[in-house]
Design an enzyme around this catalytic site. Structure first.
Site, PDB file in Angstrom:
ATOM      1  N   GLU A   3       0.881  -1.176   0.000  1.00  0.00           N
ATOM      2  CA  GLU A   3       0.000   0.000   0.000  1.00  0.00           C
ATOM      3  C   GLU A   3       0.918   1.225   0.000  1.00  0.00           C
ATOM      4  OE1 GLU A   3      -3.007  -0.356   3.096  1.00  0.00           O
ATOM      5  OE2 GLU A   3      -2.939  -2.532   2.978  1.00  0.00           O
ATOM      6  N   ARG A  86       1.489 -14.152  -7.312  1.00  0.00           N
ATOM      7  CA  ARG A  86       0.117 -14.267  -7.794  1.00  0.00           C
ATOM      8  C   ARG A  86      -0.113 -13.839  -9.250  1.00  0.00           C
ATOM      9  NH1 ARG A  86      -0.372 -16.698  -3.854  1.00  0.00           N
ATOM     10  NH2 ARG A  86      -1.868 -16.500  -2.164  1.00  0.00           N
ATOM     11  N   ARG A 125     -20.228  11.793   0.445  1.00  0.00           N
ATOM     12  CA  ARG A 125     -20.507  10.340   0.402  1.00  0.00           C
ATOM     13  C   ARG A 125     -21.137   9.893   1.716  1.00  0.00           C
ATOM     14  NH1 ARG A 125     -17.153   7.779  -3.274  1.00  0.00           N
ATOM     15  NH2 ARG A 125     -18.463   5.982  -2.879  1.00  0.00           N
ATOM     16  N   ARG A 235     -14.393  -8.385   1.894  1.00  0.00           N
ATOM     17  CA  ARG A 235     -13.091  -8.168   2.533  1.00  0.00           C
ATOM     18  C   ARG A 235     -13.176  -8.419   4.025  1.00  0.00           C
ATOM     19  NH1 ARG A 235     -12.099  -8.505  -1.645  1.00  0.00           N
ATOM     20  NH2 ARG A 235     -11.175  -7.156  -3.181  1.00  0.00           N
TER      21      ARG A 235
END
Length: 245
Positions: A3, A86, A125, A235
């Site tokens: 990240e 992956r 939001r 998640r």
DNA sequence: TATATTGTTACACC
DNA sequence: TGGTGTAACAATAT
């Protein structure tokens, strides 16, 4: 899971080592980061982008192994090794124009954000759940599952809270936690949870500071309660039910 | 062999 | 219409 802090760590390391050298025949002028994307810029105005997704690695002078997908040769004889178990990670060369298009579809960088702007973003939001919202790259750039969990814990905010229900004090706490956690993680060189290694092949030191991520069933360090794991969307989210309301 | 993993995106729903 | 939530997808380790 690279990240913002992990990619930023790699960016800083590569920046010191490859600027001014030629990579695939092109001279490197800068190494940047936007969200979780590493950007190597060249004198010919093109850029080489990397997104490491879950398990990607970029390591200078590593010995190629089973999961090495690509080796980039540098003009000084060193090499940049791109590994990925992956195969979700990607790299591509883009023009300046293409890079601008990619960048404008991303939300603001956390470190350039003011609390006032952040509050206004949340107000737009109101019904979104706060954890998926923090992980939405179009909302704010660079935060994934590890840091969303840690930020919400530090801010005392439950991951299922809707953005519009946060009061001023909570927004302040969340905003401060975003900067605090990300800064501390960058300082520690990121979190090595499974596969992450920095550009020198070393692990990051932030995983030992994790307070909730993958701590299901363990005692909360703040209150002694038990860390829970739930699924939000598809998640996993980890949090302390006593500390996070 | 089924499951878990996560960033991204397509799509269904209200 | 657009905001929101869910699930599919990539490939692999366990």
């Amino acid at each position: 899971m690279p990240e913002l802090p992990e990619v930023e760590t790699i960016r800083k390391q590569l920046s010191e080592k490859i600027i001014g050298k030629k990579l695939d025949g092109r001279t490197v002028t800068a190494v940047k980061r936007r969200a979780k994307i590493l950007i190597i810029e060249f004198a010919d105005k093109t850029a080489l982008l990397f997104h490491l997704k879950l398990t990607g690695q970029l390591i200078l002078n590593a010995t190629p192994g089973k999961y090495t997908r690509r080796v980039f040769d540098l003009s000084d004889g060193s090499r940049l090794v791109f590994n990925d178990v992956r195969k979700f990670a990607w790299h591509k060369t883009v023009s300046k124009r293409e890079l601008e298009d990619i960048e404008k579809n991303l939300g603001p960088e956390p470190f350039g954000l003011t609390e006032k702007n952040f509050a206004a973003m949340l107000a737009e939001r109101p019904r979104a759940k706060i954890k998926p919202l923090l992980m939405d790259q179009k909302f704010i750039a660079g935060i994934g599952n590890i840091y969303a969990d840690e930020i919400l814990f530090a801010g005392g905010i439950h991951p299922l809270r809707q953005a519009g229900t946060l009061d001023k004090k909570e927004i302040h706490s969340l905003f401060a936690s975003i900067k605090k956690i990300l800064k501390a993680a960058v300082r520690a060189g990121g979190s090595s949870v499974k596969d992450y290694l920095d550009a020198s092949g070393k692990e990051g030191g932030f995983a030992k500071h994790h307070k909730v991520y993958q701590k299901t069933g363990q005692k909360c360090l703040e209150c002694g309660g038990v860390i829970r794991r739930i699924r939000i969307g598809s998640r996993s989210a980890h949090f302390c039910p006593k500390c996070q309301k």
